[in-house]
Design a protein around this motif. Structure first.
Motif, PDB file in Angstrom:
ATOM      1  N   GLU A 117     -14.401  28.981  -2.932  1.00  0.00           N
ATOM      2  CA  GLU A 117     -12.969  29.004  -3.157  1.00  0.00           C
ATOM      3  C   GLU A 117     -12.623  27.660  -3.795  1.00  0.00           C
ATOM      4  O   GLU A 117     -13.524  26.908  -4.172  1.00  0.00           O
ATOM      5  CB  GLU A 117     -12.246  29.215  -1.802  1.00  0.00           C
ATOM      6  N   ASN A 118     -11.362  27.342  -3.963  1.00  0.00           N
ATOM      7  CA  ASN A 118     -11.039  26.042  -4.555  1.00  0.00           C
ATOM      8  C   ASN A 118     -10.447  25.069  -3.539  1.00  0.00           C
ATOM      9  O   ASN A 118      -9.593  24.250  -3.858  1.00  0.00           O
ATOM     10  CB  ASN A 118     -10.148  26.184  -5.790  1.00  0.00           C
ATOM     11  N   GLU A 129      -7.500  27.605   2.281  1.00  0.00           N
ATOM     12  CA  GLU A 129      -6.797  28.885   2.291  1.00  0.00           C
ATOM     13  C   GLU A 129      -7.841  29.923   2.680  1.00  0.00           C
ATOM     14  O   GLU A 129      -8.547  30.449   1.830  1.00  0.00           O
ATOM     15  CB  GLU A 129      -6.171  29.147   0.913  1.00  0.00           C
ATOM     16  N   GLY A 217      -2.299  31.978  -1.395  1.00  0.00           N
ATOM     17  CA  GLY A 217      -3.435  32.468  -0.616  1.00  0.00           C
ATOM     18  C   GLY A 217      -4.789  32.062  -1.180  1.00  0.00           C
ATOM     19  O   GLY A 217      -4.908  31.146  -2.013  1.00  0.00           O
ATOM     20  N   ASP A 219      -8.149  31.677  -3.155  1.00  0.00           N
ATOM     21  CA  ASP A 219      -8.422  31.697  -4.594  1.00  0.00           C
ATOM     22  C   ASP A 219      -9.927  31.822  -4.797  1.00  0.00           C
ATOM     23  O   ASP A 219     -10.673  30.857  -4.598  1.00  0.00           O
ATOM     24  CB  ASP A 219      -7.920  30.410  -5.243  1.00  0.00           C
TER      25      ASP A 219
HETATM   26 CA   LIG Z   1      -7.114  27.561  -2.638  1.00  0.00          CA
END
Ligand SMILES: [Ca+2]
Ligand SMILES: [Ca+2]
Length: 229
Positions: A117-118, A129, A217, A219
Motif C-alpha cells: 500500500e502507500n 489505511e 481508504g 490505496d
Molecule cells: Ca494510503
C-alpha cells in the motif's frame, strides 16, 4: 491456422481461473462492483498478481481507477520521495478488490505474500489505511488472516508498513521489501490463486476522517508472491 492455438489456451486458462475474456469492461462506475479480466500469465509480472477479478470501491473513491487493472499488477512503484507511492488504486472506506494469480502463490518457508500500500513513515510509526486480507485457492472458499483494524498498530492487516522495494526482485523478498507480509501457514493452505482486500480504515480511526474524497481508504499498489511453484 496457428491463430486458434493461443486463443483456445487463453479461454481454457481463463475459465479455470474464473476470469473469462468476456469479463473485460465495462468502464468502472464508482460504488458499483465490476470485473476486469482475463487472468493471464503476464510473463515478467508473474511474480505478482496478474489480474483483477473484481473491484467494489466505495462510492467516493476514484483515484487510479482509470488505470486499472495494470496499476495494481506487477511490481510496486516506490515513491520519488517523502510520502507513499501514487501508483495506486484507492478502495475507499469499506471498498474491496479481488486479485488473481495466473501462477499459484505456494506456501513455502516463512512469508508467502506481500501486500504493498502507500503507507508512509511518521514520527512514531506509519500512516496506515489498513485492509483485511482473505485468500482462496479455488475462488469459492475463503480464509481470512486475523486483522486487528481497531488496534493502534492494525496488526495482521495490510496497508500498515511502508514499501521499501526498489526493484521487482526485491519486492518479492520479505527481508527487504517492506509492505505487509503474510504466511499461508496461518490459514493452513498449500497455495492460493486469489487474494481479496477489504478496507478497514473507518474502523481503524473510528471515524470517516480518512474516507473522504477520491483517494480515501486503502490505496493498493501491488501484491507479490514470495515463492515460485
Ligand atoms: Ca494510503
Ligand atoms: Ca509459508
Amino acid at each position: 491456422m496457428n491463430l486458434r492455438a493461443p486463443w483456445s489456451t487463453l479461454i481454457t486458462l481463463s475459465a479455470w481461473l474464473g476470469c473469462a475474456p468476456d469479463d473485460v469492461g465495462p468502464e468502472p462506475v464508482a460504488g458499483e462492483p465490476f470485473a476486469i479480466g482475463p487472468c493471464i500469465d503476464r510473463g515478467t509480472t508473474a511474480g505478482f498478481a496478474t489480474c483483477v477479478e473484481s473491484f467494489a470501491p466505495a462510492a467516493a473513491a476514484s483515484f487510479g481507477h482509470d488505470a486499472l487493472p495494470d496499476i495494481v499488477l506487477g511490481a510496486p512503484q516506490p515513491p520519488d520521495s517523502g510520502g507513499g507511492s501514487l501508483d495506486v488504486a484507492s478502495l475507499g472506506c469499506g471498498g474491496s478488490i479481488t486479485l488473481g494469480f495466473a501462477v499459484a502463490a505456494p506456501n513455502g518457508p516463512g512469508e508467502d505474500l506481500i501486500v504493498f500500500e502507500n503507507a508512509f513513515a511518521t514520527g512514531d510509526g506509519s500512516f496506515a489505511e489498513p485492509a483485511a486480507v482473505l485468500v482462496s485457492d479455488d475462488g469459492e472458499t475463503w480464509f481470512a488472516f486475523a486483522c486487528d483494524a481497531e488496534g493502534d498498530e492494525a496488526q495482521g492487516c495490510a496497508g500498515v508498513t511502508p514499501a521499501q522495494a526498489v526493484s521487482g526482485d526485491l519486492a518479492r523478498d520479505p527481508e527487504g521489501s517492506g509492505g505487509d507480509a503474510f504466511d499461508l501457514d496461518e490459514v493452513g493452505l498449500d497455495q492460493i490463486h486469489w487474494l481479496r482486500l477489504t478496507d478497514r480504515t473507518r474502523e481503524h480511526y473510528a471515524s470517516d476522517m480518512w474516507c473522504q474524497g477520491p483517494a480515501g481508504g486503502f490505496d493498493l499498489d501491488a501484491v507479490a508472491r514470495v515463492h515460485d511453484p
